[in-house]
Design a protein around this motif. Structure first.
Motif, short mmCIF file in Angstrom:
data_model
loop_
_atom_site.label_atom_id
_atom_site.label_comp_id
_atom_site.label_asym_id
_atom_site.label_seq_id
_atom_site.Cartn_x
_atom_site.Cartn_y
_atom_site.Cartn_z
N TYR A 20 0.85 -1.19 0.00
CA TYR A 20 0.00 0.00 0.00
C TYR A 20 0.88 1.24 0.00
N ILE A 21 0.40 2.27 -0.71
CA ILE A 21 1.04 3.59 -0.67
C ILE A 21 0.03 4.51 0.00
N HIS A 22 0.45 5.12 1.11
CA HIS A 22 -0.47 5.90 1.95
C HIS A 22 -0.32 7.39 1.69
N VAL A 23 -1.44 8.08 1.50
CA VAL A 23 -1.40 9.54 1.33
C VAL A 23 -2.34 10.15 2.36
N ARG A 24 -1.73 10.94 3.27
CA ARG A 24 -2.53 11.60 4.32
C ARG A 24 -2.54 13.12 4.13
N ASP A 25 -1.53 13.62 3.38
CA ASP A 25 -1.39 15.07 3.23
C ASP A 25 -2.12 15.56 1.98
N LYS A 26 -2.92 16.61 2.16
CA LYS A 26 -3.66 17.17 1.02
C LYS A 26 -2.70 17.65 -0.07
N LEU A 27 -1.57 18.21 0.34
CA LEU A 27 -0.58 18.71 -0.63
C LEU A 27 -0.14 17.58 -1.59
N ILE A 28 0.17 16.43 -1.04
CA ILE A 28 0.62 15.29 -1.85
C ILE A 28 -0.50 14.82 -2.77
N TRP A 29 -1.71 14.73 -2.23
CA TRP A 29 -2.86 14.29 -3.03
C TRP A 29 -3.10 15.25 -4.19
N ASP A 30 -2.98 16.56 -3.92
CA ASP A 30 -3.17 17.57 -4.98
C ASP A 30 -2.08 17.47 -6.05
N LEU A 31 -0.85 17.21 -5.63
CA LEU A 31 0.26 17.07 -6.59
C LEU A 31 0.04 15.87 -7.52
N ILE A 32 -0.42 14.76 -6.94
CA ILE A 32 -0.67 13.55 -7.74
C ILE A 32 -1.73 13.84 -8.81
N GLY A 33 -2.68 14.72 -8.49
CA GLY A 33 -3.75 15.04 -9.42
C GLY A 33 -3.40 16.03 -10.52
N THR A 34 -2.20 16.62 -10.49
CA THR A 34 -1.83 17.60 -11.52
C THR A 34 -1.59 16.91 -12.86
N LYS A 35 -1.79 17.66 -13.95
CA LYS A 35 -1.62 17.05 -15.27
C LYS A 35 -0.15 16.69 -15.54
N GLU A 36 0.78 17.47 -14.96
CA GLU A 36 2.20 17.17 -15.19
C GLU A 36 2.60 15.85 -14.54
N PHE A 37 2.00 15.56 -13.36
CA PHE A 37 2.33 14.30 -12.71
C PHE A 37 1.60 13.14 -13.38
N GLN A 38 0.36 13.36 -13.81
CA GLN A 38 -0.40 12.31 -14.49
C GLN A 38 0.26 11.92 -15.82
N ARG A 39 0.98 12.85 -16.42
CA ARG A 39 1.71 12.54 -17.67
C ARG A 39 2.69 11.38 -17.49
N LEU A 40 3.20 11.21 -16.27
CA LEU A 40 4.19 10.15 -16.02
C LEU A 40 3.59 8.75 -16.19
N ARG A 41 2.25 8.65 -16.21
CA ARG A 41 1.61 7.36 -16.50
C ARG A 41 1.92 6.92 -17.93
N ARG A 42 2.23 7.90 -18.81
CA ARG A 42 2.41 7.61 -20.23
C ARG A 42 3.88 7.52 -20.63
N ILE A 43 4.74 7.36 -19.61
CA ILE A 43 6.18 7.19 -19.87
C ILE A 43 6.65 5.97 -19.10
N ARG A 44 7.16 4.99 -19.83
CA ARG A 44 7.62 3.76 -19.17
C ARG A 44 8.87 4.02 -18.34
N GLN A 45 8.95 3.33 -17.23
CA GLN A 45 10.12 3.44 -16.36
C GLN A 45 11.37 2.90 -17.06
N LEU A 46 11.22 1.85 -17.85
CA LEU A 46 12.40 1.17 -18.39
C LEU A 46 12.56 1.29 -19.91
N GLY A 47 12.00 2.32 -20.51
CA GLY A 47 12.23 2.56 -21.93
C GLY A 47 11.95 1.35 -22.81
#
Length: 433
Positions: A20-47
């Protein structure tokens, strides 16, 4: 300065590595929801590794959450309440862990090599520029985005915070070794992270390991060594990377030569010109790049279309061992280059020397980059000893750079050289195929 609030209810991400990955801080939750962070879903970790280990489809989004979770466990469970740790640095550490890979582009390292870009520069620009991430971070104060950028860039004044995500034993490496091992299906990258976290201690300007945890650290270093040679530098992965790099080189060259593309590479224009804005950069992800590769298979340019077909259909180059330090090998390469030209195969794109190099662990060398700060063990009396002075296993590989060179070539094209039999025979002899 704003105080970041807590969420009314803890959010959790189910994770195959950390459970499990735990998020309790609103700041972290808001960062995860930004479009710049969501873009990382479309980039593979290992090329390009997915072309060898078919499970390696995980993204930089997965990894970034994992690094955040490791740092969260350290600052909330291990360091909290210790006099050497300042709890005011907690949110800064969590944000830097979460956002450390924000500037990575598609097939990151290949892109950086060809277009002379640096993902760390883009990370800094995304953090401090006109972005959703910047707006969220500024809730903590106008200087907070700059502080996060400094931690990631390893220039922040508190080196203890920096070392959590950038050192020879950090949350970044601890996550990617386990995550990459899990998704590639290999057994090398596993080590006892729980044990390492339990024996981590904050000290002045660094994080140290209690001596009782030395064997867990040895295991971690050996797992890193194995992962580099068995997964990251796998010769077939490198073959795919060679082709990918050559596609980008060819497209850039064609643009320079005013070639008319059937599929106009609008996403690449500013990259070809090496005048990339942050906005342009954020529009790029691997699905966009793969769309162009798919389309460029139909291009009139025979080199670009062939290389794209190879990449899309996994028709990769073969390889042979190569030693650039040996005169006889360099003479062989010169003869092969001449024979390729004679046969009408462009050696700039189809005869490639590729080198891989890794330093599994290094002791401190004054004047060298910060990241090489050694791992220190804390003895029962409180004294510190550098790891390789206590561990025979680590001492055996410490400071020893291992380098591997291979020569890549298209065996199918060589075999098809029916009209150039003499050249073909000599090429096959030289390549020993």
């Amino acid at each position: 300065m704003a105080i970041s609030g807590k969420l009314s209810e803890e959010k959790v991400f189910k994770d195959p590595v950390h459970r499990y990955i735990h998020v309790r801080d609103k700041l972290i939750w808001d960062l995860i929801g930004t479009k710049e962070f969501q873009r990382l879903r479309r980039i593979r970790q290992l090329g390009t590794t997915y072309l060898v280990f078919h499970g390696a489809e995980h993204s930089r989004f997965n990894h970034s959450l994992g690094v955040y979770e490791i740092v969260r466990r350290i600052v909330d469970d291990v360091f909290k309440g210790r006099p050497e740790w300042n709890d005011d640095d907690r949110l800064l550490s969590l944000c830097a862990a979460l956002l450390h890979d924000l500037g990575h582009g598609p097939f990151s390292h290949s892109f950086e090599k060809v277009f002379h870009m640096d993902h760390e520069v883009f990370t800094r620009q995304i953090l401090t520029g006109d972005t959703e991430v910047n707006a969220v971070l500024r809730q903590m104060g106008d200087d907070f985005p700059k502080k996060v950028a400094e931690v990631i860039g390893k220039t922040y004044e508190n080196k203890q915070v920096v070392s959590l995500i950038s050192s020879q034993i950090d949350a970044d490496r601890m996550d990617y070794l386990q995550r990459d091992a899990y998704f590639t299906g290999v057994s090398y990258g596993h080590f006892d992270m729980e044990r390492i976290l339990r024996v981590m201690r904050p000290r002045e300007d660094q994080v140290v390991i209690k001596q009782s945890g030395m064997h867990a650290v040895e295991d971690y270093i050996m797992s890193r060594y194995q992962m580099y040679w068995q997964v990251y530098f796998h010769p077939v992965t490198r073959s795919a990377e060679v082709i990918l790099t050559k596609i980008l080189h060819r497209a850039k060259q064609l643009h320079k030569d005013y070639y008319t593309f059937r599929q106009d590479p609008v996403h690449f224009y500013s990259i070809f010109e090496e005048e990339v804005t942050t906005e342009d950069y954020l529009k790029l992800d691997e699905s966009v790049v793969m769309y162009y590769f798919q389309q460029w298979q139909e291009e009139a340019d025979p080199i670009l279309s062939d290389l794209c077909r190879r990449f899309m259909n996994r028709n990769l180059f073969q390889y042979a061992e190569f030693n650039p330090a040996a005169t006889v090998e360099m003479k062989k390469l010169m003869e092969l280059t001449a024979l390729f030209k004679k046969a009408g195969i462009d050696p700039d794109y189809y005869l490639v020397v590729d080198s891989s190099s890794d330093l599994p662990y290094d002791f401190y060398r004054p004047g060298e980059e910060e990241e090489r700060l050694p791992i220190h063990l804390q003895l029962p009396n409180g004294d510190l000893r550098e790891l390789s002075r206590q561990s025979e296993i680590v001492d055996a590989i410490s400071g020893k750079r291992r380098t591997d060179h291979k020569l890549y070539f298209p065996l199918d094209l060589i075999k098809d050289m029916s009209s150039k039999r003499t050249a073909k025979k000599r090429i096959m002899e030289l390549l020993n195929v």
